[in-house]
Design a protein around this motif. Structure first.
Motif, mmCIF file in Angstrom:
data_model
loop_
_atom_site.group_PDB
_atom_site.id
_atom_site.type_symbol
_atom_site.label_atom_id
_atom_site.label_comp_id
_atom_site.label_asym_id
_atom_site.label_seq_id
_atom_site.Cartn_x
_atom_site.Cartn_y
_atom_site.Cartn_z
ATOM 1 N N GLU A 23 0.817 -1.124 0.128
ATOM 2 C CA GLU A 23 0.066 0.020 -0.070
ATOM 3 C C GLU A 23 1.027 1.292 -0.075
ATOM 4 N N PRO A 24 0.575 2.539 -0.615
ATOM 5 C CA PRO A 24 1.226 3.511 -0.492
ATOM 6 C C PRO A 24 1.730 3.887 0.817
ATOM 7 N N SER A 25 0.977 3.862 1.922
ATOM 8 C CA SER A 25 1.570 4.240 3.056
ATOM 9 C C SER A 25 2.759 3.375 3.842
ATOM 10 N N GLU A 26 2.688 2.173 3.343
ATOM 11 C CA GLU A 26 3.737 1.328 3.681
ATOM 12 C C GLU A 26 5.223 1.561 2.862
ATOM 13 N N ALA A 27 4.566 1.753 1.526
ATOM 14 C CA ALA A 27 5.924 2.209 0.615
ATOM 15 C C ALA A 27 6.655 3.434 0.999
ATOM 16 N N ILE A 28 5.698 4.307 1.458
ATOM 17 C CA ILE A 28 6.384 5.727 1.737
ATOM 18 C C ILE A 28 6.978 5.742 3.214
ATOM 19 N N GLU A 29 6.447 4.951 4.098
ATOM 20 C CA GLU A 29 7.024 4.549 5.248
ATOM 21 C C GLU A 29 8.321 4.016 5.373
ATOM 22 N N SER A 30 8.310 2.914 4.627
ATOM 23 C CA SER A 30 9.873 2.276 4.557
ATOM 24 C C SER A 30 10.702 2.914 3.712
ATOM 25 N N PHE A 31 10.315 3.751 3.011
ATOM 26 C CA PHE A 31 11.513 4.860 2.099
ATOM 27 C C PHE A 31 11.939 5.550 3.027
ATOM 28 N N LYS A 32 10.836 6.181 3.870
ATOM 29 C CA LYS A 32 11.345 7.238 4.883
ATOM 30 C C LYS A 32 12.602 6.761 5.707
ATOM 31 N N GLU A 33 12.037 5.557 6.533
ATOM 32 C CA GLU A 33 12.946 4.895 7.311
ATOM 33 C C GLU A 33 14.550 4.486 6.806
ATOM 34 N N ALA A 34 14.454 4.268 5.416
ATOM 35 C CA ALA A 34 15.713 3.833 4.732
ATOM 36 C C ALA A 34 16.446 4.945 4.109
ATOM 37 N N PHE A 35 15.861 6.158 4.326
ATOM 38 C CA PHE A 35 16.362 7.316 3.344
ATOM 39 C C PHE A 35 17.777 7.765 3.965
ATOM 40 N N GLU A 36 18.791 7.781 3.233
ATOM 41 C CA GLU A 36 19.903 8.261 3.609
ATOM 42 C C GLU A 36 20.458 9.853 3.192
ATOM 43 N N GLY A 37 20.275 10.581 3.948
ATOM 44 C CA GLY A 37 20.189 11.957 3.487
ATOM 45 C C GLY A 37 19.468 13.097 4.119
ATOM 46 N N ASP A 38 19.162 14.183 3.419
ATOM 47 C CA ASP A 38 18.369 15.175 4.384
ATOM 48 C C ASP A 38 17.107 15.030 3.687
ATOM 49 N N ILE A 39 16.170 14.606 4.727
ATOM 50 C CA ILE A 39 14.718 13.931 4.233
ATOM 51 C C ILE A 39 13.828 15.344 3.918
ATOM 52 N N THR A 40 14.445 16.562 4.503
ATOM 53 C CA THR A 40 13.612 17.774 4.119
ATOM 54 C C THR A 40 13.948 18.272 2.859
ATOM 55 N N GLU A 41 14.688 17.497 1.949
ATOM 56 C CA GLU A 41 15.008 17.872 0.907
ATOM 57 C C GLU A 41 13.750 17.112 -0.045
ATOM 58 N N ILE A 42 13.033 16.351 0.524
ATOM 59 C CA ILE A 42 11.976 15.698 -0.249
ATOM 60 C C ILE A 42 10.558 16.522 -0.365
ATOM 61 N N ASP A 43 10.043 16.745 -1.286
ATOM 62 C CA ASP A 43 8.555 17.539 -1.136
ATOM 63 C C ASP A 43 7.540 16.469 -0.684
ATOM 64 N N ASP A 44 7.455 16.401 0.548
ATOM 65 C CA ASP A 44 6.728 15.398 1.332
ATOM 66 C C ASP A 44 5.249 15.495 0.948
ATOM 67 N N THR A 45 4.586 16.555 0.648
ATOM 68 C CA THR A 45 3.249 16.689 0.363
ATOM 69 C C THR A 45 3.054 16.229 -1.187
ATOM 70 N N TYR A 46 3.989 16.520 -2.092
ATOM 71 C CA TYR A 46 4.060 16.283 -3.578
ATOM 72 C C TYR A 46 3.811 14.637 -3.664
ATOM 73 N N LEU A 47 4.962 14.077 -2.702
ATOM 74 C CA LEU A 47 5.232 12.631 -2.717
ATOM 75 C C LEU A 47 3.836 12.004 -2.373
ATOM 76 N N ASN A 48 3.363 12.324 -1.214
ATOM 77 C CA ASN A 48 2.029 11.642 -0.908
ATOM 78 C C ASN A 48 1.049 11.601 -1.751
ATOM 79 N N GLN A 49 0.939 12.748 -2.313
ATOM 80 C CA GLN A 49 -0.279 13.007 -3.528
ATOM 81 C C GLN A 49 0.050 12.330 -4.640
ATOM 82 N N VAL A 50 1.106 11.987 -5.089
ATOM 83 C CA VAL A 50 1.466 11.303 -6.311
ATOM 84 C C VAL A 50 1.479 9.847 -5.971
ATOM 85 N N VAL A 51 2.359 9.338 -4.985
ATOM 86 C CA VAL A 51 2.112 8.069 -4.610
ATOM 87 C C VAL A 51 0.507 7.504 -4.447
ATOM 88 N N ASN A 52 -0.235 8.198 -3.828
ATOM 89 C CA ASN A 52 -1.305 7.660 -3.416
ATOM 90 C C ASN A 52 -2.491 8.051 -4.604
#
Length: 134
Positions: A23-52
């Motif tokens: 499900e989108p929520s699982e994929a996004i959560e596992s991505f965020k847990e594994a992300f190496e780098g500055d998570i603030t560089e990711i447009d969270d709103t856009y990512l959620n809108q597109v993936v969902n």
């Protein structure tokens, strides 16, 4: 916030959801847990809108994609290319602040990175035909 990088991640997550049946929520959560780098560089709103959004509108997007396949069936399209096409079409249909040409050009750049040269032409052809009909 880097929309180009976020778009790339959206394609990767869309692909991951196809492979892992997540499900989108699982994929996004596992991505965020594994992300190496500055998570603030990711447009969270856009990512959620597109993936969902891609997940919710998958059938509608696939009908459009299939309509513009020449001598191909949807099942023959690689999962990577299908992910790229779905994200680009979703942007074209649902993001008025993203010019259509930008959505297509970004899809082609992602195809160059994750697919092959033939796929770039293939994706361009499908998106170009779809756009001309809209």
């Amino acid at each position: 916030m880097n929309r180009i990088k976020t778009r790339e991640i959206a394609v990767q997550l869309t692909y991951q959801m196809m492979i892992n049946k997540e499900e989108p929520s699982e994929a996004i959560e596992s991505f965020k847990e594994a992300f190496e780098g500055d998570i603030t560089e990711i447009d969270d709103t856009y990512l959620n809108q597109v993936v969902n959004g891609v997940n919710e509108k998958k059938d509608q997007l696939d009908v459009i994609i299939e309509k513009y396949l020449v001598n191909w069936k949807l099942g023959r399209v690689s999962k990577v290319n299908l992910s790229i096409l779905r994200v680009a079409l979703y942007e074209i249909l649902h993001f008025e602040d993203i010019p259509n040409k930008v959505a297509i050009n970004e899809a082609l750049e992602i195809a160059k990175k994750f697919s092959d040269e033939k796929s770039v032409s293939f994706i361009n052809g499908v998106l170009d035909k779809a756009l001309k009909d809209m």
